[in-house]
Design an enzyme around this catalytic site. Structure first.
Site, mmCIF file in Angstrom:
data_model
loop_
_atom_site.group_PDB
_atom_site.id
_atom_site.type_symbol
_atom_site.label_atom_id
_atom_site.label_comp_id
_atom_site.label_asym_id
_atom_site.label_seq_id
_atom_site.Cartn_x
_atom_site.Cartn_y
_atom_site.Cartn_z
ATOM 1 N N ARG A 163 0.860 -1.118 0.055
ATOM 2 C CA ARG A 163 -0.219 0.027 0.088
ATOM 3 C C ARG A 163 0.921 1.313 0.179
ATOM 4 O O ARG A 163 0.563 2.187 0.525
ATOM 5 C CB ARG A 163 -0.989 -0.067 1.049
ATOM 6 N N SER A 214 -10.292 0.002 3.445
ATOM 7 C CA SER A 214 -9.560 -0.212 4.731
ATOM 8 C C SER A 214 -9.148 0.939 5.373
ATOM 9 O O SER A 214 -8.478 1.727 4.639
ATOM 10 C CB SER A 214 -8.463 -1.270 4.615
ATOM 11 N N GLU A 284 -4.400 3.860 6.255
ATOM 12 C CA GLU A 284 -4.333 3.652 4.672
ATOM 13 C C GLU A 284 -5.074 4.990 4.088
ATOM 14 O O GLU A 284 -4.639 5.260 2.912
ATOM 15 C CB GLU A 284 -4.795 2.396 4.426
HETATM 16 C C1 FAD Z 1 -16.160 -0.648 -0.839
HETATM 17 C C2 FAD Z 1 -14.412 -0.562 -0.787
HETATM 18 C C3 FAD Z 1 -13.667 -1.612 -1.284
HETATM 19 C C4 FAD Z 1 -12.169 -1.454 -1.139
HETATM 20 N N1 FAD Z 1 -11.114 -2.554 -1.547
HETATM 21 C C5 FAD Z 1 -9.981 -2.234 -1.511
HETATM 22 C C6 FAD Z 1 -9.169 -3.412 -1.909
HETATM 23 O O1 FAD Z 1 -9.595 -4.578 -2.016
HETATM 24 N N2 FAD Z 1 -7.636 -2.960 -2.159
HETATM 25 C C7 FAD Z 1 -7.438 -1.707 -2.079
HETATM 26 O O2 FAD Z 1 -6.045 -1.643 -2.117
HETATM 27 N N3 FAD Z 1 -8.046 -0.940 -1.799
HETATM 28 C C8 FAD Z 1 -9.464 -0.880 -1.698
HETATM 29 N N4 FAD Z 1 -10.274 0.103 -1.370
HETATM 30 C C9 FAD Z 1 -9.775 1.661 -1.352
HETATM 31 C C10 FAD Z 1 -9.483 2.242 -2.683
HETATM 32 O O3 FAD Z 1 -10.634 1.965 -3.579
HETATM 33 C C11 FAD Z 1 -8.307 1.936 -3.418
HETATM 34 O O4 FAD Z 1 -7.541 2.504 -2.284
HETATM 35 C C12 FAD Z 1 -8.079 2.833 -4.842
HETATM 36 O O5 FAD Z 1 -7.029 2.398 -5.568
HETATM 37 C C13 FAD Z 1 -8.254 4.378 -4.626
HETATM 38 O O6 FAD Z 1 -8.314 4.888 -5.755
HETATM 39 P P1 FAD Z 1 -9.272 6.218 -5.949
HETATM 40 O O7 FAD Z 1 -9.076 6.357 -7.627
HETATM 41 O O8 FAD Z 1 -10.524 6.230 -5.541
HETATM 42 O O9 FAD Z 1 -8.300 7.134 -5.343
HETATM 43 P P2 FAD Z 1 -8.770 8.449 -4.464
HETATM 44 O O10 FAD Z 1 -9.543 7.930 -3.493
HETATM 45 O O11 FAD Z 1 -9.250 9.434 -5.392
HETATM 46 O O12 FAD Z 1 -7.322 9.158 -4.030
HETATM 47 C C14 FAD Z 1 -6.579 8.238 -3.255
HETATM 48 C C15 FAD Z 1 -5.046 8.927 -3.173
HETATM 49 O O13 FAD Z 1 -4.570 8.749 -4.361
HETATM 50 C C16 FAD Z 1 -4.165 10.027 -5.054
HETATM 51 N N5 FAD Z 1 -4.147 9.919 -6.671
HETATM 52 C C17 FAD Z 1 -5.358 9.367 -7.038
HETATM 53 N N6 FAD Z 1 -5.399 9.540 -8.525
HETATM 54 C C18 FAD Z 1 -4.314 10.041 -8.668
HETATM 55 C C19 FAD Z 1 -3.460 10.341 -9.670
HETATM 56 N N7 FAD Z 1 -3.856 10.048 -11.006
HETATM 57 N N8 FAD Z 1 -2.234 11.006 -9.629
HETATM 58 C C20 FAD Z 1 -1.770 11.194 -8.337
HETATM 59 N N9 FAD Z 1 -2.393 10.953 -7.256
HETATM 60 C C21 FAD Z 1 -3.569 10.365 -7.387
HETATM 61 C C22 FAD Z 1 -5.041 10.927 -4.359
HETATM 62 O O14 FAD Z 1 -4.408 12.255 -4.573
HETATM 63 C C23 FAD Z 1 -5.300 10.470 -2.854
HETATM 64 O O15 FAD Z 1 -4.390 10.825 -2.130
HETATM 65 C C24 FAD Z 1 -11.706 0.069 -1.180
HETATM 66 C C25 FAD Z 1 -12.532 1.083 -1.293
HETATM 67 C C26 FAD Z 1 -13.976 1.116 -0.747
HETATM 68 C C27 FAD Z 1 -14.838 2.121 -0.968
#
Ligand code: FAD
Length: 290
Positions: A163, A214, A284
Site C-alpha cells: 500500500r 480499509s 491507509e
Molecule cells: C468498498 C471499498 C472496497 C475497497 N477495497 C479495496 C481493496 O480490496 N484493495 C485496496 O487496495 N483498496 C481498496 N479500497 C480502497 C480504494 O478503492 C483504493 O485505495 C483505490 O485504489 C483508490 O483509488 P481512487 O481512484 O478512488 O483514489 P482516490 O480516493 O481519489 O485518491 C486516493 C489517493 O490517491 C491519490 N491519487 C489518485 N489518483 C491519482 C493520480 N492520477 N495521480 C496522483 N495521485 C492520485 C489521491 O491524491 C489520494 O491521495 C476499497 C474502497 C472501498 C470504498
C-alpha cells in the site's frame, strides 16, 4: 483554454464516504492536455492543488480544500496482446472486466476496488494476493517542479511496497497513465477467478455501505481488523461514524457523518489498539484539506 474551472464546489458527492466541505476551485480533466493545463493554472496562481480520482480512499475535511481539486477523468484504454495501456481515470473494476474478457490475468482483484488506475498506482492497491505493483510495467507522470514536463517511471522507480509507492511521498505529482504487462490465460479461467474474488468481497466486506475501504494498513503479523476486534471495538461509533460489524477495518458513514466524527473514531481506535495490543496502527486512508 478548454479547461472549465468551477468555484465553491462541495466535495462530498465526489467521495465514496459522502463527506467533505467545499473546494475553492474544482476542475474535471478528460484529457492529459487538460491535466497539464490545470497544473499550469495552479502554478501560475501559486495555488495548492490536490488530485482526486474515484474518491474511494479519502477523508475530506469538513472545511473542504483551499485551492483547486483536479479530478482525473481520462478514460483511454488500449489492449495490445498482453500489454495494457490505460489512462489514469479508467475505473479499476472496468479494467478488471476488460482484461479478463481478453484472457489476461493479473488485475482480477480490481473488480472489488471502486477506484481508478491512478489511485491504484498511487497506493499500490491489491487484494486476494494480487497487487498493482506485480503487473505495472511503467507509469507516466506530470510534475510541477519540471515545468509540467511528462516523465516516465519504470516499475522499480515507483518504489512500490505494501500500500505504498514513491507517489505517496510526492503528493504533487500527477499520475497520467500506466502500462501493465499481464499473463495470458483462458478467458474462462480469468473471469472465474474475478467472480470468485467479487463473491468473497461482497460476502465478507460491507460493499453496499458508505465506506472508504480499509482505514488502516495491516501491520506485518496481525491484520488490522483482528486487532480492532481484540481491542473490543467492532461496532464502536463516534457521532455517525461507525466501525463496521461485518469487517472491523471498514468504518461506515451511517448517515450525516462528518469528517470530525471519522477523525475522532480513527483516533479512538488507534488509542484502544495501542493500549490493548501494544501496536500502533497506520492509516491507509488519505486525508484531504486537514
Ligand atoms: C468498498 C471499498 C472496497 C475497497 N477495497 C479495496 C481493496 O480490496 N484493495 C485496496 O487496495 N483498496 C481498496 N479500497 C480502497 C480504494 O478503492 C483504493 O485505495 C483505490 O485504489 C483508490 O483509488 P481512487 O481512484 O478512488 O483514489 P482516490 O480516493 O481519489 O485518491 C486516493 C489517493 O490517491 C491519490 N491519487 C489518485 N489518483 C491519482 C493520480 N492520477 N495521480 C496522483 N495521485 C492520485 C489521491 O491524491 C489520494 O491521495 C476499497 C474502497 C472501498 C470504498
Amino acid at each position: 483554454m478548454s479547461l472549465k474551472i468551477k468555484r465553491n464546489i462541495p466535495l462530498a458527492p465526489y467521495t465514496t464516504l459522502k463527506i467533505g466541505g467545499i473546494a475553492d476551485y474544482f476542475t474535471e480533466c478528460k484529457t492529459e492536455e487538460e491535466v497539464i493545463e490545470a497544473l499550469l493554472f495552479a502554478s501560475e496562481k501559486k495555488m495548492p492543488y490536490y488530485i482526486l480520482s474515484g474518491g474511494s480512499n479519502v477523508l475530506v475535511s469538513d472545511a473542504g480544500f483551499r485551492g483547486i481539486i483536479i479530478k482525473i477523468k481520462t478514460l483511454t484504454l488500449r489492449i495490445d496482446g498482453a500489454k495494457v495501456s490505460s489512462e489514469a481515470g479508467v475505473s479499476l473494476p472496468l479494467l478488471a472486466k476488460k482484461t479478463t474478457g481478453h484472457g489476461l490475468s493479473g488485475l482480477e482483484f480490481g473488480i472489488g476496488v471502486p477506484g481508478t488506475v491512478g489511485g491504484a498506482v498511487y497506493g499500490n492497491a491489491g487484494a486476494f494476493g494480487q497487487e498493482t505493483k506485480d503487473v505495472v510495467n511503467s507509469v507516466c507522470i506530470a510534475r510541477r517542479e519540471t515545468d509540467s514536463k511528462i516523465a516516465e517511471f519504470s516499475n522499480e522507480m515507483c518504489e512500490f511496497a505494501y500500500r505504498d509507492s514513491i507517489f505517496k511521498r510526492h503528493k504533487d505529482w500527477i499520475i497520467l497513465s500506466a502500462v501493465f504487462t499481464l499473463k495470458k490465460d483462458s478467458k474462462e479461467n480469468c473471469e472465474k477467478r474475478m467472480m470468485e474474488m467479487l463473491k468473497n468481497k461482497t460476502t465478507n466486506q460491507p460493499m453496499g455501505e458508505l465506506a472508504a475501504g480499509s482505514i488502516f494498513k495491516n501491520p506485518p503479523v496481525t491484520p488490522a481488523w483482528r486487532l480492532i476486534d481484540e481491542a473490543g471495538m467492532r461496532g464502536a461509533y463516534f457521532g455517525n461514524a461507525k466501525v463496521s460489524t461485518q469487517h472491523a477495518n471498514y468504518f461506515i458513514n451511517t448517515g450525516g457523518a462528518t469528517a470530525a466524527d471519522f477523525l475522532a473514531l480513527i483516533r479512538l481506535i488507534k488509542d484502544k489498539v495501542q493500549e490493548k495490543c501494544g501496536i500502533q496502527l497506520e492509516e491507509e486512508i488519505q486525508f484531504v484539506g486537514f
